[in-house]
Scaffold this active site. Structure first.
Site, PDB file in Angstrom:
ATOM      1  N   ASP A  32      -4.034   5.863   6.207  1.00  0.00           N
ATOM      2  CA  ASP A  32      -4.495   7.111   6.832  1.00  0.00           C
ATOM      3  C   ASP A  32      -5.432   6.716   7.979  1.00  0.00           C
ATOM      4  OD1 ASP A  32      -5.001   9.846   7.084  1.00  0.00           O
ATOM      5  OD2 ASP A  32      -6.486   9.876   5.501  1.00  0.00           O
ATOM      6  N   LYS A  92       0.047   7.485   8.802  1.00  0.00           N
ATOM      7  CA  LYS A  92      -0.215   8.694   9.595  1.00  0.00           C
ATOM      8  C   LYS A  92      -0.871   8.243  10.894  1.00  0.00           C
ATOM      9  CE  LYS A  92      -1.693  11.341   5.561  1.00  0.00           C
ATOM     10  NZ  LYS A  92      -2.843  12.087   5.019  1.00  0.00           N
ATOM     11  N   PHE A 124      -1.619  16.205   4.136  1.00  0.00           N
ATOM     12  CA  PHE A 124      -1.940  15.551   2.865  1.00  0.00           C
ATOM     13  C   PHE A 124      -0.693  15.600   1.999  1.00  0.00           C
ATOM     14  CE2 PHE A 124      -3.538  14.901  -1.365  1.00  0.00           C
ATOM     15  CZ  PHE A 124      -4.470  13.890  -1.166  1.00  0.00           C
ATOM     16  N   ARG A 133       2.251  12.517  -9.084  1.00  0.00           N
ATOM     17  CA  ARG A 133       2.696  11.139  -8.795  1.00  0.00           C
ATOM     18  C   ARG A 133       4.172  10.937  -9.141  1.00  0.00           C
ATOM     19  NH1 ARG A 133      -1.859   7.849  -7.791  1.00  0.00           N
ATOM     20  NH2 ARG A 133      -3.686   8.345  -9.037  1.00  0.00           N
ATOM     21  N   GLU A 185       0.844  -1.198   0.000  1.00  0.00           N
ATOM     22  CA  GLU A 185       0.000   0.000   0.000  1.00  0.00           C
ATOM     23  C   GLU A 185       0.878   1.247   0.000  1.00  0.00           C
ATOM     24  OE1 GLU A 185      -2.520   1.611  -0.379  1.00  0.00           O
ATOM     25  OE2 GLU A 185      -4.295   0.950   0.674  1.00  0.00           O
ATOM     26  N   ASP A 186       0.345   2.327  -0.568  1.00  0.00           N
ATOM     27  CA  ASP A 186       1.100   3.575  -0.536  1.00  0.00           C
ATOM     28  C   ASP A 186       1.034   4.230   0.845  1.00  0.00           C
ATOM     29  OD1 ASP A 186      -1.619   4.176  -0.756  1.00  0.00           O
ATOM     30  OD2 ASP A 186      -1.430   5.426  -2.538  1.00  0.00           O
TER      31      ASP A 186
HETATM   32  P1  5GP Z   1      -7.699   5.382   4.560  1.00  0.00           P
HETATM   33  O1  5GP Z   1      -8.803   4.460   4.195  1.00  0.00           O
HETATM   34  O2  5GP Z   1      -6.561   4.716   5.309  1.00  0.00           O
HETATM   35  O3  5GP Z   1      -8.218   6.588   5.317  1.00  0.00           O
HETATM   36  O4  5GP Z   1      -7.139   6.007   3.221  1.00  0.00           O
HETATM   37  C1  5GP Z   1      -6.288   5.309   2.409  1.00  0.00           C
HETATM   38  C2  5GP Z   1      -6.232   5.910   1.031  1.00  0.00           C
HETATM   39  O5  5GP Z   1      -6.513   7.322   1.019  1.00  0.00           O
HETATM   40  C3  5GP Z   1      -4.826   5.762   0.497  1.00  0.00           C
HETATM   41  O6  5GP Z   1      -4.635   4.523  -0.159  1.00  0.00           O
HETATM   42  C4  5GP Z   1      -4.722   6.953  -0.437  1.00  0.00           C
HETATM   43  O7  5GP Z   1      -5.255   6.614  -1.692  1.00  0.00           O
HETATM   44  C5  5GP Z   1      -5.597   8.004   0.198  1.00  0.00           C
HETATM   45  N1  5GP Z   1      -4.804   8.927   1.043  1.00  0.00           N
HETATM   46  C6  5GP Z   1      -4.791   8.990   2.387  1.00  0.00           C
HETATM   47  N2  5GP Z   1      -3.949   9.961   2.808  1.00  0.00           N
HETATM   48  C7  5GP Z   1      -3.409  10.498   1.691  1.00  0.00           C
HETATM   49  C8  5GP Z   1      -2.446  11.547   1.468  1.00  0.00           C
HETATM   50  O8  5GP Z   1      -1.897  12.184   2.369  1.00  0.00           O
HETATM   51  N3  5GP Z   1      -2.144  11.799   0.167  1.00  0.00           N
HETATM   52  C9  5GP Z   1      -2.702  11.134  -0.872  1.00  0.00           C
HETATM   53  N4  5GP Z   1      -2.309  11.493  -2.093  1.00  0.00           N
HETATM   54  N5  5GP Z   1      -3.605  10.151  -0.705  1.00  0.00           N
HETATM   55  C10 5GP Z   1      -3.959   9.836   0.572  1.00  0.00           C
END
Ligand code: 5GP
Length: 185
Positions: A113, A141, A162, A175, A109-110
């Protein structure tokens, strides 16, 4: 192009949170650790599951530092919610090409959050009876986490900002930056 010049030509970027050098060093460390952890896992190669699109850049670098046999597959998911908050309701846009039954699976995963997207992926892939299921996330995070998840490999913990770059986008832009930077509001 060096970092300051790159920042100058891409408006809206703030502070660099993870430099290109730190990314390469940490990705190499993760690759070595994964190689050691999975080297005695016959008979099928480790399956890396990249989550499109953000993890593609991380995955392709990471793979080059893994020196045991691996296979790769991809999933694309869309998380419903606002631009900055995912709701945990996830839609699969592209599913895996093959079964993961009895496989050692590592989700790549990238960024984690709230953790809700990953929680969905763990439940969904877990129900397909893999032999093992673990997570390798480039960024997390911790201050934003809503659910506690077993994230075995983590690249960097970052503050509640972000971020874009190294695969992460804002409206499909940024990207291709070789570093991770905060986006100015
Ligand atoms: P979660 O479900 O953990 O809240 O969100 C995960 C997804 O939200 C990540 O795979 C990504 O696509 C997007 N995301 C969350 N934080 C960021 C951020 O700081 N930057 C970007 N570009 N995408 C984020």
């Amino acid at each position: 192009m060096a970092t300051p010049a790159r920042l100058a030509v891409e408006p809206g970027l703030g502070e660099v949170l993870v430099t290109a050098e730190d990314l390469q060093r940490r990705v190499a460390e993760l690759g070595e650790q994964i190689s050691r952890d999975y080297e005695a896992r016959p008979p099928r190669p480790l399956l890396l599951v990249g989550v499109l699109k953000g993890a593609v850049f991380f995955l392709s670098d990471l793979m080059r530092f893994i020196d045991i046999p691996v296979e790769v597959d991809f999933m694309a998911v869309a998380s419903y919610g606002s631009a900055t908050d995912s709701s945990g309701v996830v839609r699969i846009l592209k599913d895996l090409d093959a079964s993961i039954e009895d496989r050692d699976v590592l989700i790549v995963e990238d960024i984690v959050d709230s953790g809700l997207t990953l929680q969905y992926l763990l439940r969904n892939l877990g129900s397909r009876n893999p032999r093992t299921l673990e997570v390798c996330a480039l960024l997390t995070k911790p201050d934003r986490r809503k659910v506690d998840l077993p994230t075995r490999y983590v690249g960097f913990e970052i503050p509640d900002r972000f971020v874009v770059g190294y695969g992460l986008d804002h409206a499909e832009r940024h990207r291709n930056l070789p570093f991770v930077a905060a986006l100015e509001s």
